[in-house]
Scaffold this active site. Structure first.
Site, PDB file in Angstrom:
ATOM      1  N   HIS A 198      -3.795 134.942  46.754  1.00 33.25           N
ATOM      2  CA  HIS A 198      -4.833 134.124  47.468  1.00 33.25           C
ATOM      3  C   HIS A 198      -5.565 133.036  46.415  1.00 33.25           C
ATOM      4  CE1 HIS A 198      -4.334 136.412  51.129  1.00 33.25           C
ATOM      5  NE2 HIS A 198      -4.533 137.596  50.050  1.00 33.25           N
TER       6      HIS A 198
ATOM      7  N   SER B 247      -4.412 109.216  29.094  1.00 39.20           N
ATOM      8  CA  SER B 247      -4.916 108.357  30.285  1.00 39.20           C
ATOM      9  C   SER B 247      -5.161 106.707  29.611  1.00 39.20           C
ATOM     10  CB  SER B 247      -6.245 108.757  30.552  1.00 39.20           C
ATOM     11  OG  SER B 247      -6.965 107.755  31.216  1.00 39.20           O
TER      12      SER B 247
ATOM     13  N   LYS C 102      -8.174 112.549  27.771  1.00 39.46           N
ATOM     14  CA  LYS C 102      -7.383 113.217  28.435  1.00 39.46           C
ATOM     15  C   LYS C 102      -5.910 113.653  28.005  1.00 39.46           C
ATOM     16  CE  LYS C 102      -7.708 112.807  32.870  1.00 39.46           C
ATOM     17  NZ  LYS C 102      -7.668 114.114  33.930  1.00 39.46           N
TER      18      LYS C 102
ATOM     19  N   GLU D 215       3.523 117.785  36.575  1.00 40.64           N
ATOM     20  CA  GLU D 215       3.413 117.428  37.878  1.00 40.64           C
ATOM     21  C   GLU D 215       4.408 116.551  38.445  1.00 40.64           C
ATOM     22  OE1 GLU D 215      -0.587 114.969  37.801  1.00 40.64           O
ATOM     23  OE2 GLU D 215      -0.626 116.252  35.944  1.00 40.64           O
TER      24      GLU D 215
END
Ligand code: ARG
Length: 476
Positions: free
Chosen positions: A172, A293, A299, A306
């Site tokens: 979970h 970024s 970043k 992804e």
């Protein structure tokens, strides 16, 4: 499989090239309509397989006396020459042909005249495309299984390095019990091992040669299907000629294997993305496997992970496309089947590139083992082990569960983060069976090490799993 060319066929021109069926139809489709039904932009990928199939077919026609030995020899030599020219790049696949089959036959005829016109005896593009597709898959699917094996090898090296690195295991997405990083990575590999098996299974079922099935009903010419099948490296000729041209089960099975593999990679990447966050801080992806970024100077983003996660969607979509395309088709061949290649090629390409990217990213990643170990403290990951401690001392498990649950409540009320922070007296208030040795048993590394059953996270057991998985990689 590397090549991802798009054909130059398409609108613009008003003239359409000659087609194999021009004798029957006086009027040609307009350029845009012709391009719409053409498949050469996609099926050019198996040009060499088309030639292999034609060479086997032509040789058989010669042996069977359907064409002369001289014609068979001329066809074979010219087909070999065309293959050589395609490989060296001296011959370009013209995007204006209807498909790869008519393109190759067109060249043969242009060069050999009537001899070229002999090659299609006893054959249809329906059995031809089915054999080309299967031959192509027999070439690239083993390559894909190799990519899976290499990816596993990279992960298993990391797993071995971290067989004893303690980290939280989650259910979970809540910290559950201490495991080892090697255990977690070996879990991923167990999935990839099944993927390798799925691709292998699909290969054994597609290993039947459609040639000789003709359009759907075989041929009255004395073809030798056995020899052609053997010559092309198949297990044998396909059992039924209608099934041979109508069947696309192999596209479904492979698309499913691709979708499952991508679902695995997507889940692994989800772990990696979480681990790369400041909140987890478990993994440090190499700078060359991260992106920045355009606006936020600080970043370092896990874009590769992804994108792999994102691409899993298209493989699921391709599988649904194929199922939907097939479900209403009357037997035997229908032009709808032409849609099969684009979907499966896309899935195979996606799996291939994602496996390569994933293993590059994972092979170069560094793990923050201190941070992972620290995350095992606080959150009471040792609670199950505390209950097991009481069970070993004779308490029924349900009572042990309750006693430890009360200890955890005591801790929470007292603002303590581990069971070990309670005094022995406080522990005994919940169960008389607690003794001084409980503290040692509740250290995260000890909890993980105690779980040494087959399949468990204990370092020596993880090493055994790694060895077993490595052994499987050597199997065909
Ligand atoms: N391009 C076709 C396909 O991919 C080849 C077979 C064409 N056969 C036909 N009867 N139109 O399925």
């Amino acid at each position: 499989m590397k090549e991802r060319e798009s054909g130059e066929c398409g609108g613009g021109k008003s003239e359409t090239p000659p087609v194999l069926w021009a004798g029957r139809l006086a009027e040609k489709p307009e350029a845009e309509a012709f391009a719409f039904q053409s498949s050469i932009a996609v099926d050019r990928r198996f040009a060499l397989e088309d030639i292999r199939g034609s060479r086997a077919h032509a040789a058989m026609l010669g042996k069977q006396g359907i064409i002369s030995a001289a014609a068979a020899a001329a066809l074979d030599a010219e087909l070999a020459a065309i293959a050589g020219e395609l490989e060296s790049g001296t011959l370009a696949i013209g995007g204006s042909a209807e498909d790869i089959h008519s393109f190759i036959e067109g060249i043969l005829t242009a060069r050999l005249g009537d001899t070229g016109r002999m090659v299609h005896a006893g054959r249809s593009r329906n059995d031809q495309v089915a054999v080309d597709f299967r031959l192509y898959l027999k070439r690239v699917v083993p390559e894909l299984r190799g990519e899976l094996a290499e990816t596993m090898a990279v992960l298993l090296d990391q797993a071995e390095k971290h067989a004893a690195s303690v980290m939280p295991g989650y259910t979970h997405l809540q910290r559950a019990q201490p495991v080892t990083l090697g255990h977690h990575l070996a879990a991923w590999c167990a999935g990839l091992d099944r993927d390798r098996g799925r691709f292998g299974d699909a290969l054994t079922r597609l290993d039947w040669c459609p040639l000789g099935a003709g359009a759907l009903a075989g041929s009255g010419l004395p073809l030798d299907r056995e020899t052609v099948a053997r010559e092309l490296g198949f297990a044998g000729p396909a059992l039924n000629s209608m099934d041979a041209v109508a069947d696309r089960d192999f596209t479904l099975e492979l698309a499913a294997a691709c979708a499952v593999t991508m679902t695995h990679l997507s889940r692994f990447c989800e772990d990696v993305i979480l681990w790369a966050s400041e909140e987890f801080g478990f993994i440090n992806l190499a700078e060359s496997w991260s992106t920045g970024s355009s606006i936020m100077p600080q970043k370092k983003n896990p874009d590769f992970a992804e994108l792999i996660r994102g691409k899993s969607g298209r493989t699921a979509g391709n599988m649904v496309s194929l199922l939907t395309m097939l479900k209403g088709l009357p037997y035997a061949y229908d032009k709808d089947l032409q849609e099969d290649k684009e979907a499966l090629f896309d899935s195979l390409d996606t799996v291939r590139s994602c496996l390569r990217m994933f293993r590059g990213m994972m092979g170069s990643a560094l793990f923050n083992t201190e941070r992972m170990a620290a995350a095992c403290t606080g959150g009471f990951l040792e609670a199950t082990d505390a209950a097991d401690y009481l069970v070993r001392r004779g308490l029924p498990f349900r009572k042990a569960h309750e006693a430890v649950a009360l200890v955890v409540r005591d801790c929470v009320e007292a603002g303590q983060r581990t069971i070990g922070e309670r005094t022995l007296e406080q522990l005994k208030a919940r169960s008389e069976l607690f003794e001084a040795d409980v503290y040692q048993a509740l250290v995260p590394a000890a909890c993980a090490a105690a779980r040494n059953l087959p399949g468990g996270p204990a370092p020596e057991e993880v090493r055994r799993q790694i060895e077993e998985l490595r052994k499987r990689l050597t199997l065909p």
